[in-house]
Enzyme design. Structure first.
Site, PDB file in Angstrom:
ATOM      1  N   CYS A 241      65.062  64.383  36.135  1.00 28.65           N
ATOM      2  CA  CYS A 241      64.491  63.091  35.729  1.00 28.65           C
ATOM      3  C   CYS A 241      65.214  62.524  34.508  1.00 28.65           C
ATOM      4  O   CYS A 241      66.305  61.987  34.642  1.00 28.65           O
ATOM      5  CB  CYS A 241      62.986  63.224  35.491  1.00 28.65           C
ATOM      6  SG  CYS A 241      62.156  61.627  35.450  1.00 28.65           S
TER       7      CYS A 241
ATOM      8  N   HIS B 100      60.604  66.628  39.600  1.00 29.17           N
ATOM      9  CA  HIS B 100      60.308  67.657  38.599  1.00 29.17           C
ATOM     10  C   HIS B 100      59.998  69.013  39.221  1.00 29.17           C
ATOM     11  O   HIS B 100      58.824  69.341  39.415  1.00 29.17           O
ATOM     12  CB  HIS B 100      59.121  67.212  37.744  1.00 29.17           C
ATOM     13  CG  HIS B 100      59.407  66.009  36.914  1.00 29.17           C
ATOM     14  ND1 HIS B 100      60.163  66.060  35.771  1.00 29.17           N
ATOM     15  CD2 HIS B 100      59.065  64.710  37.077  1.00 29.17           C
ATOM     16  CE1 HIS B 100      60.271  64.859  35.251  1.00 29.17           C
ATOM     17  NE2 HIS B 100      59.621  64.009  36.028  1.00 29.17           N
TER      18      HIS B 100
ATOM     19  N   GLU C  69      59.963  71.651  37.762  1.00 27.23           N
ATOM     20  CA  GLU C  69      59.249  72.453  36.763  1.00 27.23           C
ATOM     21  C   GLU C  69      57.738  72.269  36.842  1.00 27.23           C
ATOM     22  O   GLU C  69      56.985  73.023  36.229  1.00 27.23           O
ATOM     23  CB  GLU C  69      59.777  72.138  35.355  1.00 27.23           C
ATOM     24  CG  GLU C  69      59.361  70.788  34.765  1.00 27.23           C
ATOM     25  CD  GLU C  69      60.251  69.618  35.189  1.00 27.23           C
ATOM     26  OE1 GLU C  69      60.929  69.723  36.231  1.00 27.23           O
ATOM     27  OE2 GLU C  69      60.236  68.589  34.474  1.00 27.23           O
TER      28      GLU C  69
END
Lengths: 188, 296
Positions: A78, A171, A173
């Site tokens: 991102c 994302h 994560e």
């Protein structure tokens, strides 16, 4: 092998958690000294304008540009993708990107928070779909000939690689799925 | 026609934006000019409100949502996320803010409450909500109503960090205690916290709130930001502390640097130099209204 996580701002601790889970000890990078000590770097999601300013103030901008030019493996998600891209549209006029992957991106190209979304993605090399979370995500508007596109949404690249540089508009994560980090670490 | 199924307004997407704001500073702004100054200084987001808390305190009267025209002006002025405040329980203000396309709604005790018993049903919205809390029970009640980000309340508009510290210590301290409790004790914890048992059990397992926790109320200096980050806050909201100081832009930037480098006293000393006067502070026992007492 030491993998750093750029820890100026954003979701860096989530990346650190996933790196830890795939068997590497993550190192938080806030200073040039800490950068010199790592073999690879993850640039997390967050606000690219804030990170850009903090890169200048911390004195990291130049040493990081040198390391990237020298071929240090890097994963940008991102805001990290925006900072690594060749050209950035709808950024701040003083915002500079490192230009180490030949893509043009538009900040918040998928819209504001109300347009943020999650979706299952077909990723080259993964048997099962990867769940992508897109938060005020950048749109990749142009992909250079040397760039390998690993996943798309509606025809637009959302996961790409060019040599040592891997970027995602989403994302990884934010989910518990470690496959993307595994792939990054295995290639080191 | 899209080739993937997109889900919007989900908990993951709502909490995801809060994750992206971690390690940053969210600044209160009342107009587009202040929003530009905040973005230039490295804010991760701006919070639109009618008046900063110290002015609300000074001038009194009912404090409400910003004029939609002002919210739109602020949205147009910056590229970072824009949050806006709605009154506690005022779901119509929240509906209006959602229709304006703000990125987060703050159901805030800084504004005059619209409902003395009920907070907004935040599950009914696609826009994510942040809510204030003074203790763990209040945080969990807000999360059970759908809040995706918690901020400790502190005492807004005072430039005094003491209440923020009290609230953070209370929340972090109780999380630590819940983590050490056995299964039988968790039922009692749920009762004492007046919170849903499943949320208490989740904290016992993970050792943290299910959503990010930031800090607000009374932050006026880089050292204040460092203090609350070291006490467990993951980002800071700064209200009157910036635009009621002598020289807002350098102070805003210094607080941004301090939030990133909150554990490095050498950098903190460097960024704290020569910032001019901080906002004038207030002692707690001189206050006519305690904003943190609003909310239930």
């Amino acid at each position: 092998m030491k993998v750093g996580v750029l820890a100026l701002q954003g979701a860096f601790s989530r990346h650190a958690t996933l790196l830890d889970r795939v068997g590497v000890t993550p190192v938080e990078v806030r200073t040039p000294g800490q950068l010199a000590d790592v073999d690879a770097l993850v640039m997390p999601g967050g606000e690219s304008t804030t990170m850009s300013m903090l890169l200048e103030i911390s004195g990291l901008r130049e040493p990081l540009a040198d390391r990237l030019a020298g071929g240090m493996p890097v994963l940008g998600t991102c805001a990290g993708l925006i900072l690594l891209a060749r050209n950035v549209a709808d950024g701040r006029s003083d915002q500079r990107s490192f230009g180490v992957i030949d893509i043009d991106v538009r900040r918040n190209g998928y819209g504001r928070q109300l347009d943020s979304f999650e979706a299952d993605l077909d990723v080259a090399g993964f048997d099962l779909p990867f769940h992508g979370v897109f938060i005020r995500a950048p749109v990749v508007e142009r992909v250079g000939g040397e760039v390998e596109v690993l996943a798309r949404v509606d025809g637009l690249a959302v996961f790409c690689r060019q040599g040592p540089v891997t970027v995602a508009a989403f994302h990884p994560e934010l989910t518990g799925d470690t496959r993307l980090h595994e792939r990054f670490v295995e290639a080191l | 026609m899209s080739d993937v199924t997109r889900a919007t307004g989900t908990q993951l997407v709502k909490r995801g934006l809060a994750e992206m704001l971690k390690g940053g500073v969210i600044m209160d702004v009342v107009d587009p000019e202040q929003a530009k100054i905040a973005e230039d200084a490295g804010a991760v987001a701006v919070m639109a409100l009618e008046r900063v808390p110290s002015d609300i305190r000074r001038d009194g009267g009912v404090a409400r949502m910003s004029d939609p025209e002002m919210v739109e002006g602020i949205k147009a002025a910056v590229t970072i996320p824009v949050m806006a405040k709605a009154r506690i329980g005022h779901f119509a203000e929240a509906q209006i803010l959602q229709s304006l396309g703000v990125d987060y709604v703050d159901e805030s005790e800084v504004l005059t409450p619209a409902d003395e018993a009920h907070h907004i049903d935040k599950w009914a919205f696609d826009v994510p909500f942040v809510c204030g809390a003074t203790d763990l029970g209040e945080a969990l009640r807000r999360i059970s109503e759908g809040a995706c980000l918690i901020r400790s309340k502190g005492e807004a508009g005072t430039g005094n960090i003491v209440e923020a510290v009290r609230h953070l210590r209370s929340i972090m301290g109780d999380i630590a205690k819940v983590t050490r409790a056995d299964q039988a004790e968790l039922f009692d914890w749920a009762k004492r916290l007046q919170s849903p048992l499943p949320l208490v059990q989740e904290i016992a397992e993970t050792g943290e709130l299910p959503v990010p926790m930031f800090c607000a109320g009374g932050i006026a200096t880089p050292a204040d930001a460092s203090l609350v980050m070291q006490l467990g806050a993951q980002s800071v909201f700064v209200g009157s502390g910036i635009f009621k100081s002598d020289d807002p832009a350098p102070r805003a930037r210094a607080i941004v640097e301090a939030t990133t480098n909150y554990r490095d006293p050498v950098i903190l000393a460097k960024v704290s130099r020569g910032l001019g006067r901080a906002m004038p502070g207030l002692e707690m026992d001189t206050l006519e209204t305690r904003l943190a007492d609003r909310g239930w």
